[in-house]
Design a protein around this motif. Structure first.
Motif, PDB file in Angstrom:
ATOM      1  N   VAL A  16      35.419  38.805  38.754  1.00 29.83           N
ATOM      2  CA  VAL A  16      34.990  40.212  38.765  1.00 29.83           C
ATOM      3  C   VAL A  16      36.212  41.131  38.644  1.00 29.83           C
ATOM      4  N   VAL A  17      37.253  40.807  39.416  1.00 28.47           N
ATOM      5  CA  VAL A  17      38.422  41.691  39.426  1.00 28.47           C
ATOM      6  C   VAL A  17      39.191  41.603  38.109  1.00 28.47           C
ATOM      7  N   ILE A  18      39.363  40.398  37.578  1.00 27.94           N
ATOM      8  CA  ILE A  18      40.095  40.282  36.296  1.00 27.94           C
ATOM      9  C   ILE A  18      39.299  40.974  35.188  1.00 27.94           C
ATOM     10  N   ASP A  19      37.989  40.806  35.165  1.00 27.29           N
ATOM     11  CA  ASP A  19      37.166  41.509  34.151  1.00 27.29           C
ATOM     12  C   ASP A  19      37.337  43.021  34.293  1.00 27.29           C
ATOM     13  N   GLY A  20      37.327  43.487  35.538  1.00 28.89           N
ATOM     14  CA  GLY A  20      37.492  44.922  35.779  1.00 28.89           C
ATOM     15  C   GLY A  20      38.855  45.412  35.317  1.00 28.89           C
ATOM     16  N   LEU A  21      39.887  44.623  35.595  1.00 30.53           N
ATOM     17  CA  LEU A  21      41.244  45.024  35.166  1.00 30.53           C
ATOM     18  C   LEU A  21      41.310  45.105  33.637  1.00 30.53           C
ATOM     19  N   ALA A  22      40.619  44.174  32.985  1.00 34.78           N
ATOM     20  CA  ALA A  22      40.622  44.196  31.513  1.00 34.78           C
ATOM     21  C   ALA A  22      40.016  45.514  31.010  1.00 34.78           C
ATOM     22  N   LYS A  23      39.020  46.008  31.715  1.00 33.05           N
ATOM     23  CA  LYS A  23      38.402  47.284  31.315  1.00 33.05           C
ATOM     24  C   LYS A  23      39.337  48.460  31.586  1.00 33.05           C
ATOM     25  N   LEU A  24      40.266  48.273  32.509  1.00 33.60           N
ATOM     26  CA  LEU A  24      41.194  49.374  32.833  1.00 33.60           C
ATOM     27  C   LEU A  24      42.493  49.303  32.031  1.00 33.60           C
ATOM     28  N   GLU A  25      42.612  48.282  31.173  1.00 34.40           N
ATOM     29  CA  GLU A  25      43.860  48.127  30.405  1.00 34.40           C
ATOM     30  C   GLU A  25      44.192  49.400  29.637  1.00 34.40           C
ATOM     31  N   TYR A  26      43.132  50.070  29.167  1.00 32.17           N
ATOM     32  CA  TYR A  26      43.332  51.249  28.326  1.00 32.17           C
ATOM     33  C   TYR A  26      44.125  52.348  29.035  1.00 32.17           C
ATOM     34  N   ARG A  27      44.137  52.321  30.371  1.00 32.98           N
ATOM     35  CA  ARG A  27      44.844  53.378  31.097  1.00 32.98           C
ATOM     36  C   ARG A  27      46.356  53.284  30.890  1.00 32.98           C
ATOM     37  N   GLY A  28      46.818  52.117  30.412  1.00 36.94           N
ATOM     38  CA  GLY A  28      48.251  51.924  30.196  1.00 36.94           C
ATOM     39  C   GLY A  28      48.849  51.176  31.376  1.00 36.94           C
ATOM     40  N   TYR A  29      49.611  50.108  31.129  1.00 33.36           N
ATOM     41  CA  TYR A  29      50.224  49.342  32.217  1.00 33.36           C
ATOM     42  C   TYR A  29      51.317  48.456  31.664  1.00 33.36           C
ATOM     43  N   ASP A  30      52.186  48.009  32.547  1.00 29.66           N
ATOM     44  CA  ASP A  30      53.242  47.122  32.095  1.00 29.66           C
ATOM     45  C   ASP A  30      53.280  45.826  32.886  1.00 29.66           C
ATOM     46  N   SER A  31      52.559  45.734  33.989  1.00 28.91           N
ATOM     47  CA  SER A  31      52.488  44.484  34.737  1.00 28.91           C
ATOM     48  C   SER A  31      51.158  44.492  35.486  1.00 28.91           C
ATOM     49  N   ALA A  32      50.795  43.335  36.020  1.00 25.05           N
ATOM     50  CA  ALA A  32      49.476  43.263  36.659  1.00 25.05           C
ATOM     51  C   ALA A  32      49.491  42.186  37.728  1.00 25.05           C
ATOM     52  N   GLY A  33      48.485  42.245  38.586  1.00 26.62           N
ATOM     53  CA  GLY A  33      48.423  41.217  39.616  1.00 26.62           C
ATOM     54  C   GLY A  33      47.102  41.238  40.352  1.00 26.62           C
ATOM     55  N   ILE A  34      46.881  40.175  41.114  1.00 31.15           N
ATOM     56  CA  ILE A  34      45.630  40.055  41.872  1.00 31.15           C
ATOM     57  C   ILE A  34      45.953  39.404  43.223  1.00 31.15           C
ATOM     58  N   ALA A  35      45.268  39.861  44.271  1.00 34.88           N
ATOM     59  CA  ALA A  35      45.366  39.210  45.582  1.00 34.88           C
ATOM     60  C   ALA A  35      43.960  38.787  45.976  1.00 34.88           C
ATOM     61  N   LEU A  36      43.844  37.568  46.499  1.00 36.93           N
ATOM     62  CA  LEU A  36      42.514  37.060  46.855  1.00 36.93           C
ATOM     63  C   LEU A  36      42.545  36.452  48.239  1.00 36.93           C
ATOM     64  N   LEU A  37      41.366  36.436  48.849  1.00 36.17           N
ATOM     65  CA  LEU A  37      41.241  35.709  50.117  1.00 36.17           C
ATOM     66  C   LEU A  37      40.497  34.424  49.809  1.00 36.17           C
ATOM     67  N   ASP A  38      41.235  33.317  49.853  1.00 34.32           N
ATOM     68  CA  ASP A  38      40.644  32.027  49.546  1.00 34.32           C
ATOM     69  C   ASP A  38      40.563  31.241  50.857  1.00 34.32           C
ATOM     70  N   ARG A  39      39.335  31.077  51.332  1.00 29.13           N
ATOM     71  CA  ARG A  39      39.131  30.469  52.663  1.00 29.13           C
ATOM     72  C   ARG A  39      40.002  31.156  53.713  1.00 29.13           C
ATOM     73  N   GLY A  40      40.104  32.437  53.607  1.00 28.34           N
ATOM     74  CA  GLY A  40      40.863  33.233  54.577  1.00 28.34           C
ATOM     75  C   GLY A  40      42.340  33.356  54.249  1.00 28.34           C
ATOM     76  N   ASN A  41      42.847  32.492  53.354  1.00 27.17           N
ATOM     77  CA  ASN A  41      44.281  32.569  53.024  1.00 27.17           C
ATOM     78  C   ASN A  41      44.522  33.654  51.988  1.00 27.17           C
ATOM     79  N   LEU A  42      45.580  34.417  52.195  1.00 23.56           N
ATOM     80  CA  LEU A  42      45.920  35.481  51.245  1.00 23.56           C
ATOM     81  C   LEU A  42      46.760  34.900  50.106  1.00 23.56           C
ATOM     82  N   GLU A  43      46.225  34.954  48.901  1.00 19.99           N
ATOM     83  CA  GLU A  43      46.919  34.380  47.742  1.00 19.99           C
ATOM     84  C   GLU A  43      47.235  35.502  46.756  1.00 19.99           C
ATOM     85  N   ILE A  44      48.416  35.446  46.146  1.00 20.20           N
ATOM     86  CA  ILE A  44      48.795  36.518  45.210  1.00 20.20           C
ATOM     87  C   ILE A  44      49.311  35.927  43.912  1.00 20.20           C
ATOM     88  N   GLU A  45      48.882  36.495  42.797  1.00 22.79           N
ATOM     89  CA  GLU A  45      49.396  36.080  41.481  1.00 22.79           C
ATOM     90  C   GLU A  45      49.749  37.346  40.719  1.00 22.79           C
TER      91      GLU A  45
END
Ligand code: M6R
Length: 618
Positions: A16-45
């Motif tokens: 859901v979040v990556i699809d949403g970010l793809a829709k916001l690409e038009y706003r202009g950006y130079d880097s990107a990332g996502i943070a998720l809670l996977d079984r309570g663990n905070l993961e970042i890419e």
């Protein structure tokens, strides 16, 4: 500018979040990332510099994450348009606190971040790792939570210490129950559906799920849960809001078979111009303005109008000045918002402030509006995005109904702004009796004919594509014109430079001989607009002058003006029309020129370097 997406619910949060970010690409950006809670663990890419420059970074982020975290039900993501610190993985969002407990995405600028960094160091021995202003938010939230506050209390405490503009979303390790969001002077929408709750910088990110969204106001906080969503003020009182219904289709925010959004949006113009106009005409052809409550009495109480905007919208304002002064006989000043807001303008309760903006979120325009309002001005805005900050803060709102404009270079945004300005100027003139019904009907007849004339111009776009092949290697291109053409020249020049990176500027043709003509030589290209009957011969003289210095001249004039062929190297004709409406036609040629030149050069047309669609920082 930066884009935020957050999701909590029953679906795959990463998707859901990556699809949403793809829709916001038009706003202009130079880097990107996502943070998720996977079984309570905070993961970042995160992703910044990539090998494959042609491929979208969001696509590459998606590939990088792959199948990981597919059970995560909570995530926040971000597209970063660098302000503090170069584009790099370290500076990309989400930012995480040093204890690894809080992840934050942020749009805006924390102006006192240096002071907050010092405080974090002195009081808590916390060193920030990145160069960003955003990291202090994550560190502060974690410090306050460690001190016993819950996430909402921590958000209120942290934001009480921050100066600047910010839309924030935060998630916490071990807490899969909520995302906390906060807004001050930076856009943020939220919504809740059967799938869960969403936070985003604009509605294009969530159109797939709903068309009913809530706009956070300044200093409001949202707590998103999988099964509910609550908005609070700073005293933790729940805020009841009305949802805004947006009737944009998902398809309207897609390319629809065109190579680029910009070309699609150029081709949308016959339809959207027709819509913008027809929604404001009654069956007998008279004007009925929705959203504008200005009466004759109101107009008689206005001494002066300020039209304030940025970039392309400012260029639309220049045409608006011409029309309002001509038809309604009210003095109009046009100003760029970043100048207006700091020059202590002469505004009082006898001033009408007109904001023109596609996004409705341009920070300079928003701040100029607030400045004018604080001095007592009445505020009318011409806006495309329904429910945007500027629309919400205006006394009267006139929507352009252009549909989503995705390409950074504004095209249909501009022409629909013009259409609105025609209607407002006619309305004012009719109210004041400074034009007759018959005169207005004549102009309306001309405006009604515009969509079909634009179609005719678009049918000949191959000719412009050929011309682009001849000129795309040039390094200096001028746009000249007189009267309304001088304003259109400014817009044509901006279009070219923002997507093709060719050095270009526009000048009133009569000003050339006061200095700029010194630059003309055999390597210069001059686009000379000559669509105003009374001024055409004068512009022709300017064409002769620049041609005598070796410039290659492309004239843009009405079909009847065959004689321009003799003095120009090329002539692009526009269909016959009243002088007043010619900007709606001549700009189409200039949009196409910019597009095809950039295409010949192989540039990234929809997302030009260094630019953002919606400029939500100063
Ligand atoms: O959203 P706004 O109309 O307020 O945006 C104003 C400018 O940033 C915008 O028109 C900009 O100049 C465009 N990129 C031009 O194509």
């Amino acid at each position: 500018m930066c884009g935020i997406v957050g999701y909590i619910g029953k679906d795959n949060a990463k998707k859901v979040v990556i699809d949403g970010l793809a829709k916001l690409e038009y706003r202009g950006y130079d880097s990107a990332g996502i943070a998720l809670l996977d079984r309570g663990n905070l993961e970042i890419e995160k992703i910044a510099e990539t090998e494959d420059k042609k491929k979208s970074k969001i696509l590459q982020l998606d590939e990088m994450v792959g199948d990981k975290y597919k059970d995560a039900k909570v995530a926040i993501g971000h597209t970063r348009w660098a302000t503090h610190g170069a584009p790099s993985v370290l500076n990309a969002h989400p930012h995480i606190s040093n204890d690894g407990k809080v992840a934050v995405v942020h749009n805006g600028i924390v102006e006192n971040y240096a002071e907050l960094r010092e405080k974090l160091l002195e009081k808590y021995n916390i060193h920030c790792k990145s160069e960003t202003d955003t990291e202090v938010i994550a560190q502060l939230l974690s410090v306050f939570c460690a001190g016993g506050m819950n996430p909402a209390e921590a958000m209120l405490e942290a934001t009480s210490m921050m100066k600047g503009a910010y839309a924030i979303a935060a998630i916490y390790e071990g807490d899969e129950t909520e995302i906390v969001g906060y807004r001050k002077d930076a856009p943020m929408i939220v919504c809740h559906t059967d799938e869960g709750s969403f936070i985003a910088s604009d509605m294009t990110a969530v159109l797939k799920y709903t068309k009913d969204v809530y706009f956070l106001e300044d200093d409001e906080m949202v707590i998103c849960r999988a099964d509910s969503m609550d908005i609070f003020d700073r005293n933790m009182n729940k805020v009841q809001k009305k949802a805004f219904h947006v009737d944009w289709s998902i398809e309207a925010a897609e390319k629809g078979g065109y190579d680029h959004f910009m070309l699609k949006e150029i081709h949308d113009q016959p339809t959207v111009l027709g819509d913008t106009l027809s929604r404001r005409l009654t069956s007998d052809g008279s004007i009925k303005l929705d959203g504008i409550k200005l009466s004759l009495e109101d107009l008689n109480n206005i001494d002066k109008i300020y039209i304030v905007a940025c970039g392309t919208a400012y260029h639309a304002g220049l045409i608006g000045k011409h029309l309002i002064e001509k038809w309604a006989k009210i003095p109009v000043e046009v100003d760029v918002a970043s100048e207006f807001r700091y020059r202590d303008p002469l505004v009082d309760d006898r001033t009408l402030f007109v904001a023109v903006t596609q996004s409705g979120e341009t920070l300079d325009t928003l701040m100029a509006l607030r400045e004018a309002k604080s001095k007592g001005a009445r505020v009318l805005s011409i806006v495309n995005v329904v429910g945007s900050s500027i629309a919400r803060e205006s006394d009267d709102v006139f929507y352009t109904w252009a549909g989503p404009e995705i390409a950074v270079a504004s095209t249909k945004g501009y022409t629909t702004q013009l259409m609105c300005l025609y209607l407002i100027a006619l309305h004012m003139g009719l109210l004041k009796g400074t034009i007759t019904d018959e005169y207005a009907k004549g102009i309306i007849g001309e405006l009604k004919a515009v969509p079909e004339k634009v179609e005719r111009l678009l049918e000949k776009e191959r000719d412009i594509a050929e011309l682009a092949k001849e000129i795309y290697k040039k390094e200096l291109i001028f746009y000249i014109g007189r009267g309304l053409d001088a304003s259109v020249a400014l817009e044509g020049s901006l279009k070219l430079k923002e997507i093709s990176y060719i050095n270009s500027f526009a000048i009133a043709a009569g000003e050339l001989k006061h200095g700029t003509i010194a630059l003309m030589d055999k390597d210069t290209i001059v686009f000379a607009l000559a669509t105003q009957d009374e001024l055409a011969e004068k512009t022709l003289s300017n064409i002769v002058e620049v041609a005598a210095r070796g410039a290659y001249v492309v004239a843009i004039t009405k079909e009847k003006n065959e004689f321009f062929k003799k003095e120009s190297d090329r002539v692009l004709f526009i269909p016959e029309c009243f002088d007043e409406v010619s900007p709606l036609l001549s700009i189409i040629q200039l949009q196409l020129i910019a597009y095809f030149v950039a295409k010949e050069k192989g540039e990234n047309i929809d997302m030009p370097r260094n630019l953002a669609k919606s400029v939500t920082v100063e």
